[in-house]
Design a protein around this motif. Structure first.
Motif, short mmCIF file in Angstrom:
data_model
loop_
_atom_site.label_atom_id
_atom_site.label_comp_id
_atom_site.label_asym_id
_atom_site.label_seq_id
_atom_site.Cartn_x
_atom_site.Cartn_y
_atom_site.Cartn_z
N LYS A 80 0.82 -1.21 0.00
CA LYS A 80 0.00 0.00 0.00
C LYS A 80 0.85 1.26 0.00
O LYS A 80 0.34 2.34 -0.33
CB LYS A 80 -0.92 0.01 1.22
CG LYS A 80 -2.06 -0.99 1.14
CD LYS A 80 -2.95 -0.92 2.36
CE LYS A 80 -4.10 -1.92 2.27
NZ LYS A 80 -4.98 -1.86 3.45
N ARG A 81 2.11 1.15 0.39
CA ARG A 81 2.99 2.33 0.40
C ARG A 81 3.73 2.53 -0.91
O ARG A 81 4.49 3.49 -1.06
CB ARG A 81 3.99 2.19 1.56
CG ARG A 81 3.37 2.49 2.91
CD ARG A 81 3.94 1.66 4.02
NE ARG A 81 5.36 1.83 4.22
CZ ARG A 81 6.10 1.06 5.02
NH1 ARG A 81 5.53 0.08 5.70
NH2 ARG A 81 7.38 1.27 5.16
N LEU A 82 3.52 1.64 -1.88
CA LEU A 82 4.16 1.79 -3.19
C LEU A 82 3.42 2.83 -4.02
O LEU A 82 2.20 2.98 -3.93
CB LEU A 82 4.16 0.46 -3.94
CG LEU A 82 5.02 -0.67 -3.35
CD1 LEU A 82 4.87 -1.93 -4.19
CD2 LEU A 82 6.48 -0.26 -3.27
N VAL A 83 4.17 3.52 -4.84
CA VAL A 83 3.56 4.55 -5.70
C VAL A 83 2.64 3.90 -6.72
O VAL A 83 1.66 4.50 -7.17
CB VAL A 83 4.67 5.37 -6.39
CG1 VAL A 83 5.46 4.51 -7.38
CG2 VAL A 83 4.10 6.58 -7.10
N THR A 84 2.91 2.64 -7.11
CA THR A 84 2.06 1.95 -8.07
C THR A 84 0.67 1.67 -7.49
O THR A 84 -0.31 1.61 -8.22
CB THR A 84 2.71 0.64 -8.51
OG1 THR A 84 3.18 -0.07 -7.36
CG2 THR A 84 3.89 0.90 -9.43
N PHE A 85 0.59 1.48 -6.17
CA PHE A 85 -0.72 1.28 -5.55
C PHE A 85 -1.53 2.57 -5.61
O PHE A 85 -2.74 2.53 -5.84
CB PHE A 85 -0.54 0.82 -4.10
CG PHE A 85 -1.84 0.53 -3.40
CD1 PHE A 85 -2.66 -0.50 -3.82
CD2 PHE A 85 -2.25 1.30 -2.32
CE1 PHE A 85 -3.86 -0.77 -3.18
CE2 PHE A 85 -3.44 1.03 -1.67
CZ PHE A 85 -4.25 0.00 -2.10
N VAL A 86 -0.87 3.68 -5.39
CA VAL A 86 -1.55 4.98 -5.53
C VAL A 86 -2.06 5.14 -6.96
O VAL A 86 -3.20 5.58 -7.19
CB VAL A 86 -0.60 6.13 -5.16
CG1 VAL A 86 -1.28 7.48 -5.35
CG2 VAL A 86 -0.10 5.98 -3.73
N TYR A 87 -1.24 4.74 -7.91
CA TYR A 87 -1.62 4.87 -9.32
C TYR A 87 -2.82 3.99 -9.66
O TYR A 87 -3.73 4.43 -10.39
CB TYR A 87 -0.42 4.52 -10.20
CG TYR A 87 -0.68 4.64 -11.67
CD1 TYR A 87 -0.95 5.88 -12.25
CD2 TYR A 87 -0.66 3.52 -12.51
CE1 TYR A 87 -1.18 6.00 -13.61
CE2 TYR A 87 -0.89 3.62 -13.86
CZ TYR A 87 -1.15 4.86 -14.41
OH TYR A 87 -1.39 4.99 -15.75
N THR A 88 -2.86 2.75 -9.16
CA THR A 88 -4.01 1.88 -9.43
C THR A 88 -5.29 2.45 -8.82
O THR A 88 -6.37 2.30 -9.40
CB THR A 88 -3.76 0.46 -8.88
OG1 THR A 88 -3.46 0.52 -7.49
CG2 THR A 88 -2.65 -0.23 -9.62
N ASN A 89 -5.19 3.09 -7.67
CA ASN A 89 -6.36 3.74 -7.09
C ASN A 89 -6.83 4.90 -7.96
O ASN A 89 -8.04 5.12 -8.10
CB ASN A 89 -6.04 4.22 -5.68
CG ASN A 89 -6.26 3.16 -4.63
OD1 ASN A 89 -7.35 3.01 -4.08
ND2 ASN A 89 -5.22 2.39 -4.36
N ILE A 90 -5.88 5.64 -8.52
CA ILE A 90 -6.25 6.74 -9.42
C ILE A 90 -6.99 6.19 -10.64
O ILE A 90 -8.02 6.73 -11.06
CB ILE A 90 -4.99 7.52 -9.85
CG1 ILE A 90 -4.36 8.21 -8.65
CG2 ILE A 90 -5.33 8.54 -10.94
CD1 ILE A 90 -3.02 8.86 -8.95
#
Length: 753
Positions: free
Chosen positions: A237-247
Motif C-alpha cells: 500500500k505504500r508503493l507509488v504503483t498502488f496509488v496509481y491503481t487507485n487513481i
C-alpha cells in the motif's frame, strides 16, 4: 423498407414474438454471470469496508484479511463475470449490451485494483502462476474488445468510452505486473531490516530468563510495530504503483457513471438503440446491477485513500515534493537485472549460438527494464499531479477531521507508549524518509486495542484454579515411580495429558456437586489451551506429538460428554458406590486396553511408544495415575471430597508450573514467524497477553517466574528439578536434625511465595 419500418410491421412483430417464445439459454447464462459478478462484488465490497474502517486508527477489527485475493477461485469467477465482453456473435448491440460491456471492463479494472495488495502475501511461484492466468484473461478481454471496435459493433458514444477503458485496463495490468516484479526485492529488504531490529532487541534481552509484565508488554508493542510496518500488505500500500491503481480505478468508475447518465440525455440514442433487445433479455439488468454495485464503494474508498496519502505527504513535506518522490528505487529493477545476469539454463554445443541467445535475452530484458523505469516514472508523475489536485480538498477536510478527532479521541484513544520512542522500530521502504506519525499512532493504538480485547476474554475459572496451588508438588505426585510399567517402554510426559487424565478421574468421583465438576472442567479447558501452546515450544515436540494428540482426542469426550474413551464416567459412578472401587475399575479398564494392544500389535510397534495409538497412550496415563492414587490410599479409605480436592490441587500445581512459561511463549510468538504470518502471530501474542496479564502479575508478585528448572518447558525437567530440591531438603534435614520441619516448610513457602 427501412429496418425500423420493418420492425414495426406485423411480420416483424410475429417474428419477435416467435423469438420470445423460443427457449433460449442466454437468460440462464446471464443469471450465472450475474451470480459470479455478485460474488466478486460482495468480496470487493468487504475489502472496501475493511480498508475504510482500518483507515481510522481508533477502531480495531477482530479480523484482518483480504477477502478478494489473486488466486484461481476468484480468477475463475472473474472470467465468468466478464463473459458479456467476450460475446462476438451479436451484430448490433442494445443499450443494455453497450452498458454491460463497458461495466465488464470497469469491473475487471476495479478487480485488479483489489488484487494488488494480495501480491505481497504470495511466494514467487504463486505470483508467476496467478499473474499468468490474470494476463491471459486481460489479453483475451482486450483482444475481444478490439475486434468489436474494428467491426463497429458498439455505438459511437460507447466506442469512445470503450477505448478509454481499454487504455485504463491495460495500464492497470502493466502496473500490477510491474509491482509483482518488485515484490521479492521489497520483501527481502523488509525481512533484512526486521532481522536486524529483532537481533538488536534480542541482544538487549540476552541473559534475561524472565520478563517483567510491563517489559513483556513493551516488547509486544515493539514487535507489533515491526510486524505491522513491515507487513507485505502495508508495504504494497505504500508503493507509488498502488496509488496509481487507485487513481485508475477512481477515474474508470467515474467515466462509467458519466457514460451511464450521459446516454440517457441523448435523444437520438434513445430513439434508435432502445428498440434493439439484448440476447440476455431480462438477465442483462441483473448483470448491470451486480457490477454497478461495486463501483460506488470504489469511488468512495479511492477518494478516502487519496486524501489520506496526500495528508501523509503534506504532514511530512508540506506542499513541497521531495527528491525521493521522483527517484527510481533499486528494488523496481533488481529482479530484471538478476534475470539479465543469469546464465541460460539450456546448454548448446556451439558457443556462437549461446552468445546469440544470451544477447537476445539481454536485449529483451533491457527493454523490459526500460519499460519498468518508464512505468514507475509515469506512476510517480501521476502521483505528484494527484497530490496537487487533491491538496485543496485535503485543506478543506483536514479541519473537520481534527475536530472529529478532538471529540472522539478521548473515547477511543488510550496511548500506552509514545510513538517517538518506537520510530526506530519502524521498517521503512527504500526511499522513505520517515513513517507517517498518524499511521504509527494508529499501529500503536491497534496493539493496545488487541490487549484490551484479550482482557475481555480473561480465563476467570483458570485464575481461580491457580489459587488452589500451594506448591508445585503435584507435578511429581500425580505419577509415582513405584508404579511398574505395563510395557517395556514408557512414553515421554507432556503438560496436557496428565491434566486431562486427572480431570477425568475427578469427574468419576461420586457425590460431588455438578457445579463443582463443571467449574473444574471449565478451568481445565481454559488451562489446556495455553498448555498445548507451551507443549509445542518443547524441543522434543516431534517426539511428543502423538501424546498431545491423545490428550486432544480424550478431552473432546471428557468436556462434551463426560466420557473417557467412550466410558461414561457418571454411569460408572452409579454402578459402583465406593470411590476406591471406581479408581480400581479405571485402573483395570486402562490396563486391559494396554495389554490388548500389546498382544495384537507388532513387537517393534509395542516397544516404541512413538507408534502407540491415542487410546493406548491415554490408557497408559490413566493406569499410572490411578495406580498412584491407590498407592496413596492403600492403608486407608478413600473419601470422595478429599480425593476431589487433592486432584484439584494436582491439576492446579501442574498448570501453575506450566504457565510459568507464558512469557517465553508470548515472546516466542512475536519473533519466530515468516514475514507473511508475522502480523497474525504477534496479534495472537497480544491477545494472549491481555487474557493472562492477571496471571502473569500474580506470578510476578509471588516470584514464581524465578522458580523452576533451567529448561522449564518440559514437565519431565520440572519433575527432576522438584525431586532434586526434595533431596536437598532431605539432606539438609538430616544434617540439622530438629530444624528439618522448618527447612521443608521454607521450600514449600518459596515455591508458593
Amino acid at each position: 423498407m427501412s429496418y425500423y419500418q420493418l420492425a414495426d410491421s406485423p411480420l416483424a412483430l410475429g417474428n419477435e414474438n416467435m423469438g420470445d417464445n423460443n427457449d433460449s439459454p442466454m437468460p440462464i447464462i446471464g443469471v450465472y454471470v450475474a451470480a459470479a459478478s455478485l460474488a466478486c462484488s460482495f468480496a470487493m465490497f468487504l475489502n472496501s469496508c475493511l480498508t475504510f474502517i482500518n483507515s481510522f486508527p481508533k477502531f480495531n477489527l477482530r479480523f484482518s484479511r483480504n477477502f478478494f485475493p489473486l488466486n484461481a477461485t476468484w480468477l475463475t469467477l472473474l472470467a465468468v463475470a466478464t463473459k458479456p465482453v467476450a460475446d462476438l456473435t451479436t451484430p448490433k448491440l442494445s443499450y443494455q449490451d453497450n452498458q454491460a460491456k463497458i461495466m465488464n471492463t470497469v469491473f475487471l479494472t476495479v478487480a485488479m485494483g483489489n488484487f494488488f495488495t494480495s501480491l505481497g502475501s504470495m511466494n514467487n511461484a504463486d505470483i508467476v502462476t496467478n499473474l499468468t492466468a490474470l494476463s491471459i484473461l486481460v489479453i483475451t478481454v482486450v483482444v475481444d474488445l478490439y475486434i468489436q471496435l474494428r467491426f463497429h459493433v458498439f455505438d459511437t458514444p460507447s466506442s469512445l468510452v470503450i477505448i478509454i477503458q481499454i487504455a485504463l485496463l491495460f495500464s492497470t495490468w502493466i502496473t500490477i505486473v510491474s509491482s509483482a516484479l518488485a515484490v521479492p526485492a521489497i520483501k527481502k529488504r523488509a525481512e533484512s531490516k526486521y532481522q536486524k531490529l529483532a537481533s538488536d532487541e534480542r541482544q538487549m534481552k540476552a541473559g534475561q530468563q524472565h520478563y517483567r509484565v510491563e517489559e513483556l508488554r513493551l516488547s509486544i508493542t515493539k514487535y507489533w510495530v515491526m510486524a505491522a510496518s513491515g507487513s507485505p500488505q502495508l508495504l504494497m500500500k505504500r508503493l507509488v504503483t498502488f496509488v496509481y491503481t487507485n487513481i485508475i480505478c477512481l477515474f474508470s468508475a467515474l467515466i462509467a457513471f458519466l457514460a451511464l447518465f450521459s446516454y440517457g440525455m441523448v435523444n437520438d440514442y434513445n430513439s434508435i438503440y432502445i428498440q434493439i433487445h439484448s440476447e440476455y433479455k431480462w438477465s442483462v439488468d441483473l448483470i448491470l446491477l451486480s457490477q454497478y454495485y461495486v463501483t460506488l464503494p470504489t469511488v468512495v474508498i479511492a477518494t478516502i485513500f487519496m486524501i489520506s496519502v496526500v495528508g501523509y505527504k503534506y504532514e511530512n513535506n508540506g506542499i513541497r515534493i521531495s527528491r525521493e518522490e521522483v527517484t527510481i528505487e533499486s528494488y523496481w529493477t533488481e529482479k530484471l537485472v538478476e534475470w539479465r545476469q543469469r546464465s541460460i539454463p539450456i546448454k548448446f554445443k556451439r558457443c556462437t549460438l549461446r552468445k546469440l541467445i544470451h544477447s537476445i535475452k539481454s536485449l529483451i530484458l533491457n527493454f523490459c527494464i526500460l519499460i519498468q523505469i518508464v512505468n514507475v516514472m509515469w506512476c510517480k508523475f501521476c502521483s505528484v499531479i494527484s497530490f496537487y489536485l487533491v491538496l485543496p480538498l485535503l485543506l478543506l477536510v483536514n479541519p473537520l477531521g481534527k475536530l472529529i478527532n478532538h471529540y472522539l479521541g478521548q473515547l477511543f484513544r488510550k496511548k500506552k507508549v509514545s510513538e517517538v520512542d518506537l520510530n526506530c522500530f519502524v521498517i521503512l521502504l527504500e526511499g522513505e524518509k520517515q513513517f507517517p506519525k498518524k499511521l504509527l499512532r494508529g499501529i500503536i493504538n491497534r496493539v493496545d486495542k488487541l490487549v484490551e480485547m484479550g482482557k475481555k476474554q480473561r480465563p476467570h475459572n483458570l485464575f481461580n484454579l491457580l489459587n488452589q496451588s500451594f506448591s508445585f508438588g503435584g507435578v511429581v505426585q500425580f505419577d509415582s515411580n513405584r508404579v511398574p510399567s505395563l510395557l517395556s517402554g514408557e512414553p515421554l510426559n507432556c503438560w496436557t495429558l496428565p491434566v486431562v487424565t486427572l480431570t477425568s478421574i475427578a469427574i468419576a468421583i461420586p457425590n460431588i456437586a455438578s457445579r463443582h465438576v463443571d467449574w473444574l472442567v471449565s478451568s481445565a479447558n481454559e488451562g489446556l489451551r495455553y498448555a498445548s501452546l507451551i507443549d509445542v515450544l518443547d524441543g522434543k515436540c516431534g517426539l511428543k506429538s502423538s501424546i498431545k494428540n491423545a490428550a486432544d482426542v480424550v478431552w473432546v469426550g471428557v468436556e462434551l460428554h463426560r466420557k473417557w474413551l467412550d466410558m461414561d464416567l457418571k454411569r460408572k459412578t452409579g454402578e459402583i458406590s465406593s470411590v476406591k472401587d471406581i479408581i480400581q475399575d479405571l485402573t483395570n479398564v486402562s490396563e486391559r486396553i494396554v495389554m490388548e494392544f500389546s498382544s495384537k500389535e507388532n513387537r517393534m510397534i509395542v516397544e516404541n511408544p512413538l507408534y502407540w495409538p491415542a487410546n493406548v497412550l491415554a490408557a497408559n496415563s490413566m493406569y499410572r495415575i490411578t495406580r498412584t492414587i491407590l498407592l496413596y490410599y492403600e492403608d486407608g479409605e478413600c473419601q470422595g471430597e478429599e480425593l476431589f480436592r487433592m486432584l484439584i490441587c494436582m491439576i492446579a500445581d501442574i498448570l501453575a508450573a506450566c504457565l510459568t512459561n507464558l512469557p517465553h511463549m508470548i515472546y516466542t510468538k512475536c519473533i519466530s514467524n515468516a514475514i507473511e504470518e508475522r502480523l497474525k502471530s504477534v496479534r495472537a501474542a497480544a491477545i494472549i497477553f491481555g487474557e493472562t496479564e492477571d496471571i502473569l502479575k500474580i506470578f510476578e508478585e509471588r516470584k514464581l517466574s524465578n522458580v523452576g528448572p533451567s529448561q522449564p518447558l518440559c514437565i519431565d525437567e520440572w519433575r527432576g528439578w522438584i525431586e532434586q530440591q526434595a533431596a536437598l531438603v532431605s539432606s539438609s534435614a538430616t544434617s540439622n536434625g530438629a530444624s528439618s520441619v522448618e527447612s521443608n516448610e521454607h521450600v514449600v513457602i518459596k515455591m508458593q511465595a
